[in-house]
Every structure is written in C-alpha cells, then in structure tokens.
Design a protein around this motif. Sequence first.
Motif, PDB file in Angstrom:
ATOM      1  N   GLN A  11      -2.981  -5.303  -7.574  1.00 48.52           N
ATOM      2  CA  GLN A  11      -1.892  -5.098  -8.995  1.00 48.52           C
ATOM      3  C   GLN A  11      -0.021  -5.787  -8.059  1.00 48.52           C
ATOM      4  O   GLN A  11       0.874  -4.662  -8.436  1.00 48.52           O
ATOM      5  N   PHE A  12       0.172  -6.717  -7.628  1.00 55.83           N
ATOM      6  CA  PHE A  12       1.542  -6.578  -7.169  1.00 55.83           C
ATOM      7  C   PHE A  12       2.453  -7.169  -8.221  1.00 55.83           C
ATOM      8  O   PHE A  12       1.863  -7.490  -9.251  1.00 55.83           O
ATOM      9  N   PHE A  13       3.190  -7.416  -8.673  1.00 55.87           N
ATOM     10  CA  PHE A  13       4.862  -7.961  -9.078  1.00 55.87           C
ATOM     11  C   PHE A  13       4.716  -9.150  -9.164  1.00 55.87           C
ATOM     12  O   PHE A  13       4.796 -10.270  -8.082  1.00 55.87           O
ATOM     13  N   ILE A  74       6.125 -10.978   7.800  1.00 60.74           N
ATOM     14  CA  ILE A  74       4.448 -10.710   6.772  1.00 60.74           C
ATOM     15  C   ILE A  74       5.499  -9.893   5.585  1.00 60.74           C
ATOM     16  O   ILE A  74       6.503  -9.158   6.076  1.00 60.74           O
ATOM     17  N   TYR A  75       5.705 -10.219   4.443  1.00 63.81           N
ATOM     18  CA  TYR A  75       6.355  -9.748   3.414  1.00 63.81           C
ATOM     19  C   TYR A  75       4.863  -9.040   2.550  1.00 63.81           C
ATOM     20  O   TYR A  75       4.646 -10.031   2.514  1.00 63.81           O
ATOM     21  N   LEU A  76       5.373  -7.976   2.163  1.00 62.75           N
ATOM     22  CA  LEU A  76       4.728  -6.840   1.169  1.00 62.75           C
ATOM     23  C   LEU A  76       6.006  -7.329  -0.082  1.00 62.75           C
ATOM     24  O   LEU A  76       6.907  -6.367   0.043  1.00 62.75           O
ATOM     25  N   PRO A  77       4.812  -7.336  -1.352  1.00 65.90           N
ATOM     26  CA  PRO A  77       5.764  -7.621  -2.314  1.00 65.90           C
ATOM     27  C   PRO A  77       5.898  -6.450  -3.088  1.00 65.90           C
ATOM     28  O   PRO A  77       5.055  -5.059  -2.599  1.00 65.90           O
ATOM     29  N   GLY A  78       6.370  -6.086  -4.130  1.00 69.94           N
ATOM     30  CA  GLY A  78       6.288  -4.185  -5.191  1.00 69.94           C
ATOM     31  C   GLY A  78       5.075  -4.713  -6.173  1.00 69.94           C
ATOM     32  O   GLY A  78       4.628  -6.004  -6.212  1.00 69.94           O
ATOM     33  N   VAL A  79       4.834  -3.496  -5.644  1.00 71.74           N
ATOM     34  CA  VAL A  79       3.004  -3.454  -6.582  1.00 71.74           C
ATOM     35  C   VAL A  79       3.693  -2.492  -8.183  1.00 71.74           C
ATOM     36  O   VAL A  79       4.279  -1.405  -8.037  1.00 71.74           O
ATOM     37  N   GLY A  80       2.426  -2.570  -8.944  1.00 73.38           N
ATOM     38  CA  GLY A  80       2.260  -1.938 -10.614  1.00 73.38           C
ATOM     39  C   GLY A  80       1.309  -0.512  -9.826  1.00 73.38           C
ATOM     40  O   GLY A  80       0.417  -0.451  -9.264  1.00 73.38           O
ATOM     41  N   TYR A  81       2.058   0.349 -10.468  1.00 81.80           N
ATOM     42  CA  TYR A  81       0.402   1.253 -10.562  1.00 81.80           C
ATOM     43  C   TYR A  81       0.869   1.929 -11.954  1.00 81.80           C
ATOM     44  O   TYR A  81       1.357   2.284 -12.513  1.00 81.80           O
ATOM     45  N   ARG A  82      -0.410   3.037 -12.245  1.00 85.00           N
ATOM     46  CA  ARG A  82      -0.462   3.897 -13.355  1.00 85.00           C
ATOM     47  C   ARG A  82       0.414   5.053 -13.029  1.00 85.00           C
ATOM     48  O   ARG A  82       1.224   5.729 -14.190  1.00 85.00           O
ATOM     49  N   ALA A  85       0.067   9.141  -8.482  1.00 84.48           N
ATOM     50  CA  ALA A  85      -1.406   9.823  -7.312  1.00 84.48           C
ATOM     51  C   ALA A  85      -2.084   8.411  -7.594  1.00 84.48           C
ATOM     52  O   ALA A  85      -2.600   8.852  -6.768  1.00 84.48           O
ATOM     53  N   GLU A  86      -1.996   7.806  -8.379  1.00 82.93           N
ATOM     54  CA  GLU A  86      -2.987   6.445  -8.418  1.00 82.93           C
ATOM     55  C   GLU A  86      -1.996   6.172  -7.673  1.00 82.93           C
ATOM     56  O   GLU A  86      -3.275   5.222  -6.508  1.00 82.93           O
ATOM     57  N   TYR A  87      -1.594   6.432  -7.188  1.00 77.41           N
ATOM     58  CA  TYR A  87      -0.650   5.347  -6.451  1.00 77.41           C
ATOM     59  C   TYR A  87      -0.949   5.422  -4.178  1.00 77.41           C
ATOM     60  O   TYR A  87      -1.590   5.105  -3.943  1.00 77.41           O
ATOM     61  N   GLU A  88      -1.145   7.031  -4.818  1.00 77.06           N
ATOM     62  CA  GLU A  88      -0.901   7.857  -3.498  1.00 77.06           C
ATOM     63  C   GLU A  88      -2.566   7.781  -3.141  1.00 77.06           C
ATOM     64  O   GLU A  88      -2.994   7.349  -2.217  1.00 77.06           O
ATOM     65  N   ARG A  89      -3.322   7.748  -3.602  1.00 77.11           N
ATOM     66  CA  ARG A  89      -5.021   7.707  -3.271  1.00 77.11           C
ATOM     67  C   ARG A  89      -4.992   6.225  -3.188  1.00 77.11           C
ATOM     68  O   ARG A  89      -5.839   5.889  -1.498  1.00 77.11           O
TER      69      ARG A  89
END
Length: 323
Positions: A11-13, A74-82, A85-89
């Motif tokens: 789910q990366f942007f 090493i680059y980590l992009p933004g990500v989407g989440y519902r 709680a879902e992102y924490e999991r």
Amino acid sequence: MKKIALLLPDQFFASSVTALVDLLHITNGCWGRDKPPLFCWQLLSATGDAVISSSGLKFAVEGDFSRAADADVIYLPGVGYRDLAEYERRLSSGSGLCARILAWQREGRLLAGNCTGVAWLAQSGVLNGEEATVSWWLSDWFRRRYPAVKLRAHAVLVEAGNLLTSGAATSHHNLGLRLVERFAGADLAMMCARLMLVDIRRESQAPYANFQQYFGHGDALIARSQQWLQQRLAEPFRLDELARAVGASERTLIRRFRVALGDTPLHYLQQLRLHAARRLLETTSLGLEQIVAEVGYSDVSTFRRLFKRELACTPGEYRRAGK
C-alpha cells in the motif's frame, strides 16, 4: 555514482516513489549529460514480485529487499492504511523488514523515510533517542507508540546523522533535495528545486495541518472538558475549576486526557489556543498583539516563542505561507 534503493511495502503511495525517481532523473540531467550519472536507483519489493500501490498502480521491481544491501541510501515511502489499528498490525508483523533496517543502520547506510513510512524506521528502533518528524496527522499517535523518538511534529524535514525523515505527502521533495545537496552540493539542489518549483526553505507542516487529531476518541468526559475549554479559551486556566465543571477529580481528569488525547489538559489548551491563533492569522488582518489577546495570552514575546516551539515557524512566517 550513488545508489538509491526504494523499498515498496504494501500500500505504498505511488507519488512518494515516482516523485523521488523524477527528482533523481532531473538531477542527473542538471549534473551534465556528458558526465556519468550522479544517481542510480532500484525499486524493490518484499518478495521480489511486482507490487500494487495504494492507488492501484502496478510497479515492476528489480528484486526483493535484500538487494538493498549495497545501496548508499535506503528509502521508505509513505504508505496508505484503512485505519491505525490495521497499520499497527502491519507494523508489528514486519519483523523481517525491521531487522533489515537495523542491519543497514549498523552498516552505515543512510536511511530515509517519508510521511507515514517513517513509522517503519521507528518500529525498527533506529530512531530511538534521535530527532525525527512524521506526517502531522500522526503526531499524537506516533508520540504514544514511539516515546523514545524525539518527535519534531511540525517539521518538514529532520536530519540526524544518517537518518532523514520528512513529513506529510509532498515533503518527499524536500527529502530528495536534501539528498542532492548532501551528495552534490547546495547549488545543484537549488537548481533542481527551481526546475521543480519546490520551496526548499519551507520548514513547517503547521500551515497545512488541522485539529483533527484531538477528536474521535469516544470519551464523553473528555468531550465535555474540550467543550468547556473551548468556551473559555481566553480565560486563565485552573485545573481544579475544569475538574469541578465536568464532575471529576483532577487525577481522573489528567489520566483520562492522557488516554484519550495523549496529552495533559494544559498542553491541550495551549494547542487549542494555537489552533485559534492560526485561524486568525489565516482569515483576518489582525495584528499579532490583538490575536494574542484573543486567544488568552498577555505577552506577545512569550506567545511567539511558544508558537515557534510548537509549530516550527514564527507567526509571521505562518501568515506568509498561507497567502
């Protein structure tokens, strides 16, 4: 040539990835077409298979995350989440990626995170004891989940040695330009910034933030407290008066504030006053002395210091950014 590994978690942007690639490509052109490229890059996924962005776009990759072992950055992009709680999991189940991040840190790689992707760096522990920023809407959640990180909530970009973090969405431009500056100098970074119409000097996310992180907690006692404070914004604050008004002890009130908002009543009131001041700066031509009085302060210099500390810009800079 500097090698940039862009990791593509679930789910990366898409823009968080493509904008950085475009910047690196433009930088190579500005560097000189008769010279060897300054940057090269690779897109990597957890499994090495093509991956789908949060907007449904499919990205081909060059391999899995292990291919980043020889990268300079090493680059980590933004990500989407519902929802959080879902992102924490997702974060809690990502021990493999977190272990890689820790190993890369020990090897001296430059680690960069944008927007919500900064949480992966925090989850791995590499940000413990270090300054960092994150998307403005995650600031309260981030403080609660990663208390060992020295969060600069409204900063656009924070650099701590070989750690680079940037705030919400398009702050990836500022992160990318800092990489250019770091490896090729300020003049080339400024040239690229002008071509891409990016304000390399912006320092604060505050002009773009709203007050949404203080709502939606479901605690009726705290909701009454918020309403009471809102109605008495300009009055001197006394915790005992607030506790009596909402029918709770001071200890209970403090505890419930921390659970619901991750904050104290006094600091919450400060944020409420700053939010009101921001709206006045945005929507009126009132002078700062008048605004300070409207939101419950008597000393302009004290208010200016508070504004700068909390929002990473002065009231004047904030007003100019909103025009």
